[in-house]
Design an enzyme around this catalytic site. Structure first.
Site, PDB file in Angstrom:
ATOM      1  N   GLY A 226       0.453  -0.782   0.419  1.00  0.00           N
ATOM      2  CA  GLY A 226       0.350  -0.083   0.383  1.00  0.00           C
ATOM      3  C   GLY A 226       0.867   1.418  -0.094  1.00  0.00           C
ATOM      4  O   GLY A 226       1.808   1.395  -0.356  1.00  0.00           O
ATOM      5  N   ASP A 256      -2.829  -4.679  -9.553  1.00  0.00           N
ATOM      6  CA  ASP A 256      -2.117  -5.169 -11.052  1.00  0.00           C
ATOM      7  C   ASP A 256      -1.485  -4.722 -11.239  1.00  0.00           C
ATOM      8  O   ASP A 256      -0.623  -5.058 -12.708  1.00  0.00           O
ATOM      9  CB  ASP A 256      -3.872  -5.988 -11.710  1.00  0.00           C
TER      10      ASP A 256
END
Length: 317
Positions: A226, A256
């Site tokens: 993150g 992704d």
């Protein structure tokens, strides 16, 4: 060529709110979008935007509107059946970037469909540098199916990346070193779930956990953290990359995009630290875009990513 498998494809509905999400209340949306989705579809979409040859393999009817839309956008799509309609995923994004996802189950997978998918992937792998197995498995698919496909692909000589979660990821990890991929891309929570760790937001702790997977046969682990960036662990070494300042709009598709950034750097022959840097740059760029919008090369600022060697901190392999 990057070949991707989206085992459980979806139509992604994204709702961007004007206020904080509050249960039980009537809320107003700022914008809504609907796009073909799924991890493999996103990775192929990012590849297409970067001019990298790619092919997306989907268990989906050939004339499904999702397939028609993807092909109209220029994407090379291979459908495999017999398959049901794509599932519906709904993402709710708050003004500060907080994201809530409601994912549908998908169409039930039959043994015939799974066999056909595996056979097609082996065929496609003959001309691919990377084959990416991405996302959740459809209902009724054995949790160990990804591990079986990795083993089947070994004879082709292609490199194999896996990005999945929950039972399929746990089954893959439990079966190591058999079925070990060349690249495994968990996030912090997923990495913790398969290594028995409590919290892996700290880069050094995440790197130490990822190292245990490399010791069990995985060639490289790219763990996204993150806002804390990502770590890369392989037999070459251990690195942490810090993302540039980013105004988070939506985190959907960021992982992704990170995976694609790594693959793109590998195709360019870049070093391990450079592969990590481009992965984090792509993920950060995606986080700054609405919905499942994928970044294009001009939006990616690898020059603003800081990469440091963690081996002096965590110890080498």
């Amino acid at each position: 060529m990057i070949v991707t498998l989206t085992a459980n494809p979806s139509i992604d509905h994204t709702v961007m709110l004007t206020s904080t999400l509050r249960r039980g209340e009537v809320l107003r949306a700022h914008t809504t979008t609907s796009q073909p989705g799924g991890k493999g579809v996103n990775i192929s979409g990012a590849a297409y935007a970067a001019g990298v040859p790619t092919r997306a393999v989907l268990p989906c009817p050939d004339l499904d509107p999702m397939v028609t839309e993807l092909r109209a956008s220029g994407l090379d799509v291979v459908t495999v059946g017999p398959a049901g309609r794509p599932r519906i995923n709904t993402t709710v994004t708050e003004p500060d970037g907080t994201t809530t996802k409601l994912n549908g189950p998908g169409a039930t997978a039959t043994p015939a469909l799974l066999d056909a998918l595996a056979d097609r992937l082996v065929k496609e792998a003959e001309q691919a540098r990377w084959v990416v197995l991405a996302g959740s498995l459809p209902p009724e698919a054995p949790s160990g199916w990804y591990a079986e496909v990795v083993s089947a692909l070994r004879s082709t000589g292609t490199r194999i990346a896996v990005d999945t979660s929950e039972a399929p990821l746990e089954a893959l990890a439990a079966g190591l070193p058999a079925g070990a991929p060349d690249l495994l891309k968990p996030n912090a929570e997923e990495l913790a779930s398969i290594t028995g760790s409590d919290s892996l937001d700290d880069p050094a702790a995440a790197a130490a956990a990822a190292r245990t997977l490399v010791e069990r046969g995985v060639t490289a682990v790219l763990a996204t953290l993150g806002g804390n960036g990502a770590v890369l662990v392989s037999k070459e070494g251990t690195w942490h990359a810090t993302p540039p300042p980013t105004e988070v709009v939506s985190t959907v598709g960021a992982g992704d995009s990170s995976l694609f950034g790594y693959l793109l750097a590998d195709l360019r022959g870049l070093s391990a630290p450079e592969r990590l840097g481009l992965a984090v740059a792509y993920g950060s760029a995606a986080a700054g875009l609405p919905g499942t919008t994928l970044p294009t090369p001009p939006q990616v600022r690898a020059d603003l990513v800081s990469v440091r060697d963690l081996d002096p901190i965590t110890g080498g392999l």
